[in-house]
Write an enzyme that holds these catalytic residues in place. Structure first.
Site, mmCIF file in Angstrom:
data_model
loop_
_atom_site.group_PDB
_atom_site.id
_atom_site.type_symbol
_atom_site.label_atom_id
_atom_site.label_comp_id
_atom_site.label_asym_id
_atom_site.label_seq_id
_atom_site.Cartn_x
_atom_site.Cartn_y
_atom_site.Cartn_z
ATOM 1 N N GLY A 1 0.844 -1.197 0.000
ATOM 2 C CA GLY A 1 0.000 0.000 0.000
ATOM 3 C C GLY A 1 0.874 1.239 0.000
ATOM 4 O O GLY A 1 2.102 1.157 0.174
ATOM 5 N N LEU A 2 0.221 2.354 -0.185
ATOM 6 C CA LEU A 2 0.927 3.638 -0.243
ATOM 7 C C LEU A 2 1.648 3.947 1.065
ATOM 8 O O LEU A 2 1.283 3.400 2.118
ATOM 9 C CB LEU A 2 -0.092 4.763 -0.508
ATOM 10 C CG LEU A 2 -0.762 4.795 -1.880
ATOM 11 C CD1 LEU A 2 -1.903 5.815 -1.864
ATOM 12 C CD2 LEU A 2 0.254 5.141 -2.972
ATOM 13 N N SER A 3 2.622 4.821 0.991
ATOM 14 C CA SER A 3 3.256 5.332 2.205
ATOM 15 C C SER A 3 2.170 6.011 3.049
ATOM 16 O O SER A 3 1.362 6.779 2.516
ATOM 17 C CB SER A 3 4.336 6.346 1.809
ATOM 18 O OG SER A 3 4.916 6.907 2.955
ATOM 19 N N GLY A 4 2.128 5.693 4.325
ATOM 20 C CA GLY A 4 1.126 6.283 5.210
ATOM 21 C C GLY A 4 -0.201 5.562 5.228
ATOM 22 O O GLY A 4 -1.129 5.958 5.938
ATOM 23 N N SER A 5 -0.306 4.474 4.452
ATOM 24 C CA SER A 5 -1.589 3.745 4.423
ATOM 25 C C SER A 5 -1.809 2.973 5.727
ATOM 26 O O SER A 5 -2.944 2.635 6.070
ATOM 27 C CB SER A 5 -1.650 2.793 3.221
ATOM 28 O OG SER A 5 -0.586 1.866 3.262
ATOM 29 N N GLY A 6 -0.722 2.682 6.438
ATOM 30 C CA GLY A 6 -0.853 1.994 7.730
ATOM 31 C C GLY A 6 -0.177 0.627 7.778
ATOM 32 O O GLY A 6 -0.399 -0.141 8.722
ATOM 33 N N LYS A 7 0.675 0.331 6.817
ATOM 34 C CA LYS A 7 1.318 -0.993 6.765
ATOM 35 C C LYS A 7 2.113 -1.299 8.041
ATOM 36 O O LYS A 7 1.927 -2.361 8.639
ATOM 37 C CB LYS A 7 2.266 -1.082 5.551
ATOM 38 C CG LYS A 7 1.602 -0.851 4.210
ATOM 39 C CD LYS A 7 2.599 -0.917 3.071
ATOM 40 C CE LYS A 7 3.733 0.080 3.136
ATOM 41 N NZ LYS A 7 3.340 1.500 2.990
ATOM 42 N N SER A 8 2.993 -0.396 8.433
ATOM 43 C CA SER A 8 3.854 -0.659 9.605
ATOM 44 C C SER A 8 3.017 -0.738 10.876
ATOM 45 O O SER A 8 3.203 -1.644 11.701
ATOM 46 C CB SER A 8 4.907 0.439 9.774
ATOM 47 O OG SER A 8 5.672 0.558 8.609
ATOM 48 N N SER B 1 5.971 -1.925 -2.067
ATOM 49 C CA SER B 1 5.960 -2.895 -3.184
ATOM 50 C C SER B 1 4.958 -2.464 -4.260
ATOM 51 O O SER B 1 3.933 -3.113 -4.450
ATOM 52 C CB SER B 1 5.683 -4.318 -2.684
ATOM 53 O OG SER B 1 4.683 -4.391 -1.699
#
Ligand code: PPS
Ligand code: ADP
Length: 206
Positions: free
Chosen positions: A35-42, A109
Protein backbone atom coordinates in the site's frame (compact mmCIF):
# COMPACT_ATOMS: atom_id res chain seq x y z
CA UNK A 1 19.92 -14.20 -11.35
CA UNK A 2 23.39 -15.49 -12.22
CA UNK A 3 25.17 -17.72 -9.73
CA UNK A 4 28.69 -16.70 -8.81
CA UNK A 5 29.70 -20.34 -8.95
CA UNK A 6 28.28 -23.43 -10.57
CA UNK A 7 29.85 -25.54 -7.85
CA UNK A 8 27.24 -25.08 -5.17
CA UNK A 9 24.88 -27.66 -3.78
CA UNK A 10 21.67 -27.58 -1.77
CA UNK A 11 22.00 -29.21 1.65
CA UNK A 12 18.63 -30.49 2.80
CA UNK A 13 17.63 -30.12 6.44
CA UNK A 14 16.76 -33.19 8.49
CA UNK A 15 13.78 -31.32 9.93
CA UNK A 16 10.70 -31.20 7.70
CA UNK A 17 8.50 -28.11 7.55
CA UNK A 18 5.66 -30.15 9.09
CA UNK A 19 7.90 -31.08 12.05
CA UNK A 20 8.50 -27.40 12.77
CA UNK A 21 4.76 -26.68 12.46
CA UNK A 22 4.00 -29.50 14.90
CA UNK A 23 6.52 -28.12 17.40
CA UNK A 24 5.00 -24.62 17.11
CA UNK A 25 1.39 -25.86 17.03
CA UNK A 26 0.74 -23.56 14.07
CA UNK A 27 1.61 -23.27 10.40
CA UNK A 28 3.65 -20.53 8.75
CA UNK A 29 3.06 -18.20 5.83
CA UNK A 30 3.84 -14.75 4.48
CA UNK A 31 1.41 -11.94 5.10
CA UNK A 32 2.42 -9.36 2.50
CA UNK A 33 1.13 -5.86 3.28
CA UNK A 34 1.28 -3.57 0.26
CA UNK A 35 0.00 0.00 0.00
CA UNK A 36 0.93 3.64 -0.24
CA UNK A 37 3.26 5.33 2.20
CA UNK A 38 1.13 6.28 5.21
CA UNK A 39 -1.59 3.75 4.42
CA UNK A 40 -0.85 1.99 7.73
CA UNK A 41 1.32 -0.99 6.76
CA UNK A 42 3.85 -0.66 9.61
CA UNK A 43 1.22 0.21 12.20
CA UNK A 44 -0.82 -2.83 11.19
CA UNK A 45 2.18 -5.14 10.89
CA UNK A 46 3.48 -4.45 14.41
CA UNK A 47 0.03 -4.57 16.01
CA UNK A 48 -0.68 -7.90 14.28
CA UNK A 49 2.69 -9.22 15.51
CA UNK A 50 1.81 -8.10 19.05
CA UNK A 51 -1.59 -9.79 18.90
CA UNK A 52 -0.14 -13.04 17.50
CA UNK A 53 2.57 -13.04 20.19
CA UNK A 54 -0.19 -12.84 22.79
CA UNK A 55 -1.74 -15.92 21.18
CA UNK A 56 1.60 -17.78 21.50
CA UNK A 57 2.07 -17.68 17.73
CA UNK A 58 5.55 -17.05 16.36
CA UNK A 59 5.63 -14.13 13.95
CA UNK A 60 8.13 -11.54 12.76
CA UNK A 61 7.84 -8.26 10.87
CA UNK A 62 10.07 -7.37 7.93
CA UNK A 63 9.48 -3.64 7.53
CA UNK A 64 10.72 -1.76 4.46
CA UNK A 65 12.02 1.23 6.38
CA UNK A 66 13.90 -0.99 8.84
CA UNK A 67 15.41 -3.25 6.18
CA UNK A 68 16.67 -0.19 4.35
CA UNK A 69 18.84 0.55 7.42
CA UNK A 70 20.78 -2.69 6.89
CA UNK A 71 20.21 -5.50 4.39
CA UNK A 72 18.80 -3.11 1.78
CA UNK A 73 20.78 -0.04 2.81
CA UNK A 74 22.46 0.14 -0.58
CA UNK A 75 19.15 0.51 -2.46
CA UNK A 76 17.25 3.60 -3.55
CA UNK A 77 13.81 4.02 -5.07
CA UNK A 78 14.25 3.48 -8.81
CA UNK A 79 12.06 0.71 -10.25
CA UNK A 80 15.16 -1.54 -10.42
CA UNK A 81 16.14 -0.91 -6.81
CA UNK A 82 12.58 -1.45 -5.59
CA UNK A 83 12.54 -4.74 -7.48
CA UNK A 84 15.78 -5.81 -5.81
CA UNK A 85 14.44 -4.65 -2.44
CA UNK A 86 11.42 -6.91 -2.89
CA UNK A 87 13.48 -9.82 -4.20
CA UNK A 88 15.84 -9.78 -1.21
CA UNK A 89 13.03 -9.32 1.26
CA UNK A 90 11.01 -12.18 -0.20
CA UNK A 91 14.09 -14.46 -0.03
CA UNK A 92 14.47 -13.61 3.66
CA UNK A 93 10.75 -14.24 4.11
CA UNK A 94 11.15 -17.62 2.47
CA UNK A 95 13.75 -18.58 5.09
CA UNK A 96 11.59 -17.35 7.96
CA UNK A 97 8.53 -19.21 6.65
CA UNK A 98 10.68 -22.32 6.31
CA UNK A 99 11.70 -21.81 9.95
CA UNK A 100 8.00 -21.95 10.88
CA UNK A 101 7.39 -18.24 11.47
CA UNK A 102 4.40 -16.22 10.31
CA UNK A 103 6.26 -13.52 8.43
CA UNK A 104 4.64 -10.12 8.09
CA UNK A 105 6.02 -7.91 5.32
CA UNK A 106 5.38 -4.17 5.26
CA UNK A 107 6.66 -2.84 1.94
CA UNK A 108 5.08 -0.36 -0.45
CA UNK A 109 5.96 -2.89 -3.18
CA UNK A 110 4.29 -0.73 -5.81
CA UNK A 111 4.74 -2.95 -8.86
CA UNK A 112 2.41 -5.91 -9.52
CA UNK A 113 5.13 -7.84 -11.34
CA UNK A 114 7.48 -7.62 -8.34
CA UNK A 115 4.78 -8.86 -5.95
CA UNK A 116 3.96 -11.71 -8.33
CA UNK A 117 7.63 -12.67 -8.38
CA UNK A 118 7.58 -12.72 -4.58
CA UNK A 119 4.42 -14.86 -4.61
CA UNK A 120 6.09 -17.34 -6.96
CA UNK A 121 8.65 -18.21 -4.25
CA UNK A 122 5.93 -19.66 -2.02
CA UNK A 123 3.65 -22.66 -2.08
CA UNK A 124 -0.11 -22.68 -2.55
CA UNK A 125 -1.82 -20.87 0.33
CA UNK A 126 1.48 -19.67 1.81
CA UNK A 127 1.44 -16.16 0.34
CA UNK A 128 -1.30 -13.87 1.59
CA UNK A 129 -1.38 -10.55 -0.20
CA UNK A 130 -3.08 -7.88 1.91
CA UNK A 131 -3.82 -4.60 0.19
CA UNK A 132 -3.86 -1.75 2.70
CA UNK A 133 -6.31 0.32 0.74
CA UNK A 134 -6.18 3.96 1.77
CA UNK A 135 -6.92 6.91 -0.53
CA UNK A 136 -3.87 9.01 -1.42
CA UNK A 137 -5.65 12.05 0.01
CA UNK A 138 -5.90 10.39 3.45
CA UNK A 139 -2.26 9.20 3.33
CA UNK A 140 -1.23 12.71 2.48
CA UNK A 141 -3.27 14.16 5.35
CA UNK A 142 -1.73 11.66 7.75
CA UNK A 143 1.78 12.26 6.38
CA UNK A 144 3.33 10.67 9.51
CA UNK A 145 6.91 11.35 8.39
CA UNK A 146 6.31 14.59 6.49
CA UNK A 147 7.44 12.88 3.26
CA UNK A 148 4.41 13.83 1.12
CA UNK A 149 5.08 17.46 1.90
CA UNK A 150 8.67 17.04 0.73
CA UNK A 151 7.54 15.07 -2.34
CA UNK A 152 5.07 17.81 -3.31
CA UNK A 153 7.82 20.37 -2.86
CA UNK A 154 10.02 18.35 -5.23
CA UNK A 155 12.55 17.59 -2.49
CA UNK A 156 11.95 13.82 -2.80
CA UNK A 157 11.83 12.71 -6.44
CA UNK A 158 10.02 9.55 -7.58
CA UNK A 159 7.76 9.40 -4.54
CA UNK A 160 5.09 6.69 -4.74
CA UNK A 161 1.63 8.09 -5.44
CA UNK A 162 2.99 11.56 -6.30
CA UNK A 163 5.72 11.14 -8.88
CA UNK A 164 6.07 7.35 -9.07
CA UNK A 165 3.35 4.76 -9.73
CA UNK A 166 1.47 2.49 -7.34
CA UNK A 167 -0.22 -0.51 -8.95
CA UNK A 168 -3.00 -1.78 -6.70
CA UNK A 169 -3.35 -5.57 -6.47
CA UNK A 170 -5.99 -7.07 -8.77
CA UNK A 171 -6.70 -10.20 -6.71
CA UNK A 172 -5.40 -9.73 -3.18
CA UNK A 173 -6.37 -12.28 -0.53
CA UNK A 174 -7.43 -9.41 1.77
CA UNK A 175 -8.34 -5.76 1.27
CA UNK A 176 -7.91 -3.65 4.41
CA UNK A 177 -9.72 -0.30 4.15
CA UNK A 178 -7.53 1.43 6.74
CA UNK A 179 -9.24 4.82 6.32
CA UNK A 180 -12.67 3.34 7.12
CA UNK A 181 -11.98 1.01 10.03
CA UNK A 182 -10.02 1.06 13.27
CA UNK A 183 -6.63 -0.56 13.73
CA UNK A 184 -8.20 -3.20 15.99
CA UNK A 185 -10.80 -4.04 13.32
CA UNK A 186 -8.06 -4.40 10.71
CA UNK A 187 -6.06 -6.74 12.94
CA UNK A 188 -9.23 -8.79 13.60
CA UNK A 189 -9.72 -9.01 9.84
CA UNK A 190 -6.17 -10.35 9.38
CA UNK A 191 -6.50 -12.86 12.22
CA UNK A 192 -9.86 -14.06 10.85
CA UNK A 193 -8.21 -14.57 7.47
CA UNK A 194 -5.32 -16.56 9.02
CA UNK A 195 -7.88 -18.64 10.93
CA UNK A 196 -9.91 -19.32 7.79
CA UNK A 197 -6.71 -20.55 6.13
CA UNK A 198 -6.17 -22.86 9.15
CA UNK A 199 -2.85 -21.27 10.01
CA UNK A 200 -3.58 -22.08 13.65
CA UNK A 201 -6.40 -23.81 15.56
CA UNK A 202 -9.43 -21.69 16.38
CA UNK A 203 -8.93 -22.65 20.06
CA UNK A 204 -5.93 -20.30 20.32
CA UNK A 205 -7.32 -17.37 22.21
CA UNK A 206 -6.96 -13.72 21.32
N1 PPS B 1 10.73 7.97 -3.27
C1 PPS B 1 10.12 7.30 -2.30
N2 PPS B 1 8.98 6.60 -2.55
C2 PPS B 1 8.38 5.92 -1.56
N3 PPS B 1 8.84 5.84 -0.28
C3 PPS B 1 9.98 6.52 0.02
C4 PPS B 1 10.66 7.28 -0.97
N4 PPS B 1 11.74 7.84 -0.39
C5 PPS B 1 11.76 7.46 0.89
N5 PPS B 1 10.70 6.67 1.15
C6 PPS B 1 10.49 6.02 2.46
O1 PPS B 1 10.82 4.66 2.25
C7 PPS B 1 9.76 3.81 2.65
C8 PPS B 1 9.38 2.80 1.55
O2 PPS B 1 10.29 1.78 1.52
P1 PPS B 1 9.86 0.39 0.90
O3 PPS B 1 11.06 -0.48 1.02
O4 PPS B 1 8.61 -0.08 1.53
O5 PPS B 1 9.57 0.78 -0.62
S1 PPS B 1 9.45 -0.17 -1.88
O6 PPS B 1 8.66 -1.35 -1.51
O7 PPS B 1 10.80 -0.54 -2.31
O8 PPS B 1 8.77 0.64 -2.92
C9 PPS B 1 8.57 4.67 2.91
O9 PPS B 1 8.06 4.14 4.10
P2 PPS B 1 6.50 3.92 4.41
O10 PPS B 1 6.00 5.32 4.59
O11 PPS B 1 6.52 3.15 5.69
O12 PPS B 1 5.83 3.20 3.31
C10 PPS B 1 9.11 6.07 3.04
O13 PPS B 1 9.28 6.36 4.39
N1 ADP C 1 -7.09 2.73 11.02
C1 ADP C 1 -5.77 2.94 10.93
N2 ADP C 1 -4.95 1.93 10.63
C2 ADP C 1 -3.59 2.14 10.52
N3 ADP C 1 -3.01 3.34 10.73
C3 ADP C 1 -3.79 4.39 11.06
C4 ADP C 1 -5.20 4.24 11.16
N4 ADP C 1 -5.74 5.44 11.47
C5 ADP C 1 -4.71 6.30 11.56
N5 ADP C 1 -3.53 5.69 11.33
C6 ADP C 1 -2.22 6.37 11.36
O1 ADP C 1 -1.71 6.41 10.03
C7 ADP C 1 -0.29 6.36 10.06
C8 ADP C 1 0.19 5.20 9.19
O2 ADP C 1 1.58 5.21 9.16
P1 ADP C 1 2.43 3.92 8.91
O3 ADP C 1 1.92 2.77 9.69
O4 ADP C 1 3.87 4.30 9.07
O5 ADP C 1 2.09 3.63 7.36
P2 ADP C 1 3.00 2.97 6.26
O6 ADP C 1 3.85 1.92 6.94
O7 ADP C 1 2.02 2.37 5.29
O8 ADP C 1 3.79 4.07 5.66
C9 ADP C 1 0.13 6.17 11.52
O9 ADP C 1 0.48 7.44 12.04
C10 ADP C 1 -1.15 5.65 12.17
O10 ADP C 1 -1.24 5.97 13.52
Amino acid sequence: MEHTSEHIQWHPSKIARQDRHRLNAHRSCVLWLTGLSGSGKSTLAYETERRLHGMKIRSYVLDGDNLRHGLNGDLGFSAEHRKENIRRTSEVARLLVDAGIITIIALISPYRADRELARSLFGEGEFIEAYVDCPLQVCEQRDPKGLYKKARAGIIPGFTGISAPYEAPLHPEIVIPSARQSLAESVDQIIDCLLSLRMFPSGMTR
